[in-house]
Design a protein around this motif. Sequence first.
Motif, short mmCIF file in Angstrom:
data_model
loop_
_atom_site.label_atom_id
_atom_site.label_comp_id
_atom_site.label_asym_id
_atom_site.label_seq_id
_atom_site.Cartn_x
_atom_site.Cartn_y
_atom_site.Cartn_z
N VAL A 186 8.80 10.62 -1.14
CA VAL A 186 9.51 9.75 -2.06
C VAL A 186 8.94 8.34 -1.94
O VAL A 186 9.08 7.68 -0.91
CB VAL A 186 11.04 9.73 -1.75
N ASP A 187 8.24 7.90 -2.99
CA ASP A 187 7.64 6.56 -3.00
C ASP A 187 8.69 5.59 -3.52
O ASP A 187 9.03 5.59 -4.70
CB ASP A 187 6.40 6.58 -3.93
N THR A 188 9.24 4.77 -2.64
CA THR A 188 10.34 3.88 -3.04
C THR A 188 9.80 2.52 -3.45
O THR A 188 8.63 2.21 -3.23
CB THR A 188 11.34 3.64 -1.88
N GLY B 83 0.78 -1.24 0.00
CA GLY B 83 0.00 0.00 0.00
C GLY B 83 0.81 1.29 0.00
O GLY B 83 0.25 2.36 0.24
N LYS B 84 2.10 1.23 -0.32
CA LYS B 84 2.95 2.43 -0.31
C LYS B 84 2.45 3.52 -1.26
O LYS B 84 2.36 4.68 -0.89
CB LYS B 84 4.39 2.10 -0.75
N THR B 85 2.19 3.12 -2.51
CA THR B 85 1.86 4.13 -3.51
C THR B 85 0.49 4.76 -3.22
O THR B 85 0.31 5.97 -3.34
CB THR B 85 1.91 3.52 -4.92
N ASN B 86 -0.44 3.92 -2.79
CA ASN B 86 -1.75 4.48 -2.40
C ASN B 86 -1.61 5.44 -1.23
O ASN B 86 -2.25 6.49 -1.20
CB ASN B 86 -2.71 3.35 -2.02
N ALA C 78 9.91 6.99 -7.01
CA ALA C 78 11.24 6.38 -7.10
C ALA C 78 11.15 4.86 -7.18
O ALA C 78 12.14 4.16 -6.95
CB ALA C 78 12.08 6.79 -5.88
N ASP C 79 9.97 4.36 -7.47
CA ASP C 79 9.81 2.92 -7.67
C ASP C 79 10.17 2.66 -9.13
O ASP C 79 9.37 2.92 -10.03
CB ASP C 79 8.37 2.51 -7.37
N MET C 80 11.37 2.14 -9.34
CA MET C 80 11.95 2.11 -10.68
C MET C 80 11.07 1.50 -11.75
O MET C 80 10.70 0.35 -11.68
CB MET C 80 13.26 1.30 -10.67
N ALA D 149 6.07 3.36 -12.51
CA ALA D 149 5.16 4.50 -12.76
C ALA D 149 3.80 4.31 -12.11
O ALA D 149 2.76 4.58 -12.70
CB ALA D 149 5.02 4.75 -14.26
N ASN D 150 3.80 3.79 -10.88
CA ASN D 150 2.54 3.51 -10.22
C ASN D 150 1.78 4.76 -9.81
O ASN D 150 0.56 4.75 -9.74
CB ASN D 150 2.79 2.66 -8.97
N VAL D 151 2.51 5.82 -9.54
CA VAL D 151 1.85 7.07 -9.16
C VAL D 151 0.96 7.53 -10.31
O VAL D 151 -0.19 7.90 -10.13
CB VAL D 151 2.89 8.15 -8.76
MG LIG Z 1 4.07 1.12 -5.31
#
Ligand SMILES: [Mg+2]
Length: 302
Positions: free
Chosen positions: A156-158, A53-56, A77-79, A82-84
């Motif tokens: 920063v979304d890792t 659930g990081k990106t959410n 920053a989640d390589m 492009a989930n954002v």
């Molecule tokens: Mg994510």
Amino acid sequence: MNDQAANLRRLVEDKNTYPEPPAIRETEVNIKQQAESIGPRTIAITSGKGGVGKTNLTVNLAIALGNMGKRVIIIDADMGMANVDILLGTSSRVTLMNLLDPDVTLEDVLLRGPYGVSYISGGSGMEHAGELSAMEREMLFSKLEACADWADIILVDTGAGIGKNVLDFIVSADEVLLVTTPEPTSLTDAYAVMKGYSRITENPNLKLIVNRVIDEPEIREVVGTLSRTAEKFLKLSVECLGYIYDDKMMVKSVRSQVPVMSGYPEALSARCIASIANGLVNGRQEKVKLGWRGFLRRLFKK
Ligand SMILES: [Mg+2]
Ligand SMILES: Nc1ncnc2c1ncn2[C@@H]1O[C@H](COP(=O)(O)OP(=O)(O)OP(=O)(O)O)[C@@H](O)[C@H]1O
């Protein structure tokens, strides 16, 4: 999995051996030390296990902070994932690494998304940040530095896990929000992050977010187990910034690509995230030692 993580698993299974964990701390006095800060607060959102659930959290937290009058930039920053973008229902072609082109400016890569969210896609090249030449680093650093003019808070979304590039991001940030669910696999992986983080950071500042919880006893159990284990084996002090209930409206919002904070602000998960935003802004805040410039310096100029 290593010894400590095995211990954690045992502790999770053997929870009755521990006394009642302390109550989750609510908002404390705001000691407003932001005045001395060096640019925006930089907060990395990370996890041990993927898909927790990081990106959410990142996207909805940005909206909640925006509702509180804060200017927020998300760095995805989640390589390569492009989930954002996906959660916002947008798509970006430019990434942070395009800044290596002398003709590309920060404004070109700083995307004004919907719901008042500004974000920069990290792109797959970011994992090689450590391998850039001195000149390339300098170029990225000097262009990105200007984010300080656009934001009060940078999220920063890792990616998940303890790979070097994830650890680079989290040790570079002033604050780390470690997301876990109550599942044992998520807890053991969260512990692995704490372990990696505690080994390489000089000024640890890590707070837990427990996502997809069912009830309060579950929250206390998770927080109590993780914080005691971190304290005992890592001498790392970990507190809980907040929790988010398992909420079908969150799932619905992902499917409709409308963040829950915007589409369903009264949903349980949205109210939990608004409370986390409140905790970040009005809760006890440690002095910002590095800020955005410090983050960039650590990331690109080691
Ligand atoms: Mg994510
Ligand atoms: N509070 C919640 N209640 C119900 N479902 C949730 C909740 N939080 C997240 N989810 C579900 O979990 C899925 C994964 O969430 P998200 O993409 O934010 O995880 P992530 O940690 O960023 O994943 P990754 O490690 O792949 O980047 C969401 O698509 C959603 O279906």
